[in-house]
Structure formats: C-alpha cells, structure tokens
Design a protein around this motif. Sequence first.
Motif, PDB file in Angstrom:
ATOM      1  N   PHE A 141      -7.929  -2.959  -1.646  1.00  0.00           N
ATOM      2  CA  PHE A 141      -8.504  -1.668  -1.260  1.00  0.00           C
ATOM      3  C   PHE A 141      -8.584  -1.613   0.252  1.00  0.00           C
ATOM      4  CE2 PHE A 141     -10.090  -2.396  -5.499  1.00  0.00           C
ATOM      5  CZ  PHE A 141     -10.041  -1.157  -6.096  1.00  0.00           C
ATOM      6  N   GLU A 142      -8.156  -0.510   0.827  1.00  0.00           N
ATOM      7  CA  GLU A 142      -8.347  -0.289   2.257  1.00  0.00           C
ATOM      8  C   GLU A 142      -9.422   0.762   2.429  1.00  0.00           C
ATOM      9  OE1 GLU A 142      -3.923  -1.263   4.070  1.00  0.00           O
ATOM     10  OE2 GLU A 142      -4.877   0.658   4.542  1.00  0.00           O
ATOM     11  N   LEU A 143     -10.508   0.382   3.085  1.00  0.00           N
ATOM     12  CA  LEU A 143     -11.608   1.316   3.326  1.00  0.00           C
ATOM     13  C   LEU A 143     -11.636   1.677   4.800  1.00  0.00           C
ATOM     14  CD1 LEU A 143     -12.394  -0.147   0.640  1.00  0.00           C
ATOM     15  CD2 LEU A 143     -14.763   0.284   1.272  1.00  0.00           C
ATOM     16  N   GLU A 144     -11.668   2.972   5.053  1.00  0.00           N
ATOM     17  CA  GLU A 144     -11.753   3.466   6.420  1.00  0.00           C
ATOM     18  C   GLU A 144     -13.233   3.732   6.698  1.00  0.00           C
ATOM     19  OE1 GLU A 144      -8.432   4.354   7.621  1.00  0.00           O
ATOM     20  OE2 GLU A 144      -9.268   4.373   9.646  1.00  0.00           O
ATOM     21  N   VAL A 145     -13.772   3.065   7.705  1.00  0.00           N
ATOM     22  CA  VAL A 145     -15.205   3.165   7.974  1.00  0.00           C
ATOM     23  C   VAL A 145     -15.450   4.100   9.152  1.00  0.00           C
ATOM     24  CG1 VAL A 145     -17.257   1.856   8.646  1.00  0.00           C
ATOM     25  CG2 VAL A 145     -15.586   0.840   7.092  1.00  0.00           C
ATOM     26  N   ALA A 153       2.541  -4.261  12.231  1.00  0.00           N
ATOM     27  CA  ALA A 153       3.114  -5.019  11.106  1.00  0.00           C
ATOM     28  C   ALA A 153       3.958  -4.138  10.188  1.00  0.00           C
ATOM     29  CB  ALA A 153       1.995  -5.689  10.308  1.00  0.00           C
ATOM     30  N   GLY A 203     -20.594   6.699   4.659  1.00  0.00           N
ATOM     31  CA  GLY A 203     -19.912   6.258   5.876  1.00  0.00           C
ATOM     32  C   GLY A 203     -18.512   5.701   5.647  1.00  0.00           C
ATOM     33  N   ILE A 204     -17.979   5.881   4.436  1.00  0.00           N
ATOM     34  CA  ILE A 204     -16.591   5.471   4.172  1.00  0.00           C
ATOM     35  C   ILE A 204     -15.749   6.740   4.137  1.00  0.00           C
ATOM     36  CG2 ILE A 204     -15.021   4.266   2.579  1.00  0.00           C
ATOM     37  CD1 ILE A 204     -17.158   2.399   3.601  1.00  0.00           C
ATOM     38  N   SER A 205     -14.858   6.902   5.104  1.00  0.00           N
ATOM     39  CA  SER A 205     -14.130   8.170   5.213  1.00  0.00           C
ATOM     40  C   SER A 205     -12.842   8.187   4.399  1.00  0.00           C
ATOM     41  CB  SER A 205     -13.828   8.474   6.681  1.00  0.00           C
ATOM     42  OG  SER A 205     -13.099   7.406   7.253  1.00  0.00           O
ATOM     43  N   ASP A 206     -12.330   7.017   4.040  1.00  0.00           N
ATOM     44  CA  ASP A 206     -11.106   7.005   3.244  1.00  0.00           C
ATOM     45  C   ASP A 206     -10.996   5.692   2.473  1.00  0.00           C
ATOM     46  OD1 ASP A 206      -8.734   8.007   2.230  1.00  0.00           O
ATOM     47  OD2 ASP A 206      -7.513   7.238   3.875  1.00  0.00           O
ATOM     48  N   VAL A 207     -10.454   5.781   1.264  1.00  0.00           N
ATOM     49  CA  VAL A 207     -10.183   4.583   0.461  1.00  0.00           C
ATOM     50  C   VAL A 207      -8.751   4.699  -0.062  1.00  0.00           C
ATOM     51  CG1 VAL A 207     -10.805   3.259  -1.612  1.00  0.00           C
ATOM     52  CG2 VAL A 207     -12.595   4.379  -0.278  1.00  0.00           C
ATOM     53  N   ARG A 208      -7.982   3.653   0.093  1.00  0.00           N
ATOM     54  CA  ARG A 208      -6.636   3.602  -0.470  1.00  0.00           C
ATOM     55  C   ARG A 208      -6.555   2.353  -1.335  1.00  0.00           C
ATOM     56  NH1 ARG A 208      -3.417   7.885   0.477  1.00  0.00           N
ATOM     57  NH2 ARG A 208      -1.533   6.664   0.723  1.00  0.00           N
ATOM     58  N   GLN A 209      -5.925   2.503  -2.493  1.00  0.00           N
ATOM     59  CA  GLN A 209      -5.795   1.345  -3.370  1.00  0.00           C
ATOM     60  C   GLN A 209      -4.330   0.921  -3.430  1.00  0.00           C
ATOM     61  OE1 GLN A 209      -7.665   1.711  -7.207  1.00  0.00           O
ATOM     62  NE2 GLN A 209      -6.685  -0.137  -7.983  1.00  0.00           N
ATOM     63  N   GLY A 210      -4.106  -0.363  -3.415  1.00  0.00           N
ATOM     64  CA  GLY A 210      -2.734  -0.849  -3.480  1.00  0.00           C
ATOM     65  C   GLY A 210      -2.641  -2.187  -4.172  1.00  0.00           C
ATOM     66  N   ARG A 254     -12.141  -8.335   4.617  1.00  0.00           N
ATOM     67  CA  ARG A 254     -11.613  -8.695   5.941  1.00  0.00           C
ATOM     68  C   ARG A 254     -11.492  -7.439   6.788  1.00  0.00           C
ATOM     69  NH1 ARG A 254      -6.662 -12.384   5.426  1.00  0.00           N
ATOM     70  NH2 ARG A 254      -6.306 -11.388   3.434  1.00  0.00           N
ATOM     71  N   THR A 305     -12.089 -11.046  -1.300  1.00  0.00           N
ATOM     72  CA  THR A 305     -12.393 -11.335   0.093  1.00  0.00           C
ATOM     73  C   THR A 305     -12.468 -10.009   0.829  1.00  0.00           C
ATOM     74  OG1 THR A 305     -10.045 -11.567   0.589  1.00  0.00           O
ATOM     75  CG2 THR A 305     -11.238 -13.589   0.148  1.00  0.00           C
ATOM     76  N   GLU A 348      -9.665  -5.257   9.486  1.00  0.00           N
ATOM     77  CA  GLU A 348      -8.317  -5.148  10.027  1.00  0.00           C
ATOM     78  C   GLU A 348      -8.339  -4.300  11.290  1.00  0.00           C
ATOM     79  OE1 GLU A 348      -4.992  -5.100   7.708  1.00  0.00           O
ATOM     80  OE2 GLU A 348      -5.955  -6.706   6.575  1.00  0.00           O
ATOM     81  N   MET A 397       0.841  -1.189   0.000  1.00  0.00           N
ATOM     82  CA  MET A 397       0.000   0.000   0.000  1.00  0.00           C
ATOM     83  C   MET A 397       0.878   1.242   0.000  1.00  0.00           C
ATOM     84  SD  MET A 397      -2.999  -1.345   0.098  1.00  0.00           S
ATOM     85  CE  MET A 397      -4.037   0.083   0.303  1.00  0.00           C
ATOM     86  N   THR A 416       3.015  -5.503   4.086  1.00  0.00           N
ATOM     87  CA  THR A 416       2.907  -6.500   5.150  1.00  0.00           C
ATOM     88  C   THR A 416       2.967  -7.877   4.494  1.00  0.00           C
ATOM     89  OG1 THR A 416       0.504  -6.481   5.008  1.00  0.00           O
ATOM     90  CG2 THR A 416       1.485  -5.102   6.693  1.00  0.00           C
TER      91      THR A 416
END
Lengths: 82, 82
Positions: free
Chosen positions: B35-39, B80, A25-32, B70, B68, B72, A1, A68
């Motif tokens: 994708f990492e989504l911050e909720v 990590a 309700g999604i405050s941030d999105v990061r793509q990796g 998941r 998938t 975190e 990421m 990671t």
Amino acid sequence: MLKPEILDPQGQAVQRALPRLGFDGISDVRQGKRFELEVDGPVDDAVLARIRELAESFLANTVIEDFTVRVEDPAEIAEAVK
Amino acid sequence: MLKPEILDPQGQAVQRALPRLGFDGISDVRQGKRFELEVDGPVDDAVLARIRELAESFLANTVIEDFTVRVEDPAEIAEAVK
C-alpha cells in the motif's frame, strides 16, 4: 504499482474508509503487488539486471503498472518485522 | 507479506514457472500486497505510529501476514520508476 493515471478502486475504497475508522490526514492510497525473490548466491549487477528483466516481462504488466526492484538485507527485514 | 510459515500458492506458481521462462537461481518467490499512503504534511514519529497502527488493524491480516512500514522519498521513487 498501478501507474498514477490508472484508476485504483481498491486503494480508493481504503482511502474513503480511513476517516470513518478514525484515521485522518491520508490524502491518497494506492494498492499494488509486491514480490519477494530469494536469490541463490550474491546479488550482483548481472543478477539484478536479470531480475529487472523478469519483473518487466513476467511479474508486472507494464501497460498499466510501474515497478521498482530493490535489494533487501535479510537482517534489516528481521529487524523491521516484529 | 504472508508469514513464512503460511503457504503461498501464487508465489510458488511464479517460482515454478521461472526456470521454464529461462530464469534460474531464484530459490523462493513470495507474493504479497503493498500500500502506498500519501500523507498530508510531514511524516514525523507520531504520524508514523498512527500509520503503523492503521497497517496493523486494517491493512494487514496479522494472523497470517507480516508487514513493514517504510517512508519513501518521492524524489527517489521518480528516479527509480523509468
């Protein structure tokens, strides 16, 4: 990421599109990126250390990316992927 | 991740490069997106169901990709990422 301090235009584009698509309700999105490595034999600490080295030197650009390494249970994946 | 039956040239390129770079014992490499989504607020079952729907309809191309979802733990990530 991408590291938190690095701008992620792709993630931002996704995030800005979400309310329009009905997802709030999604405050941030990061793509990796994500790599799945299939290892011959058991994944012990030595193998894991090698893979960490591989990730650091070849798969990730550690100037702008964090990474990671995680061991996945094939059975667990089969369960999760429907 | 691309479905197992879908050709992944990027992953193959990485896999073929590994022995040359001194890394043996990796039988397969697949490359995919993450994708990492911050909720906002707690991630309960309802939120998770919405995110699964979002992943299925917008983030993944389910014709060729599996995904998938998941949850975190932020503390775990901080641990990590060195």
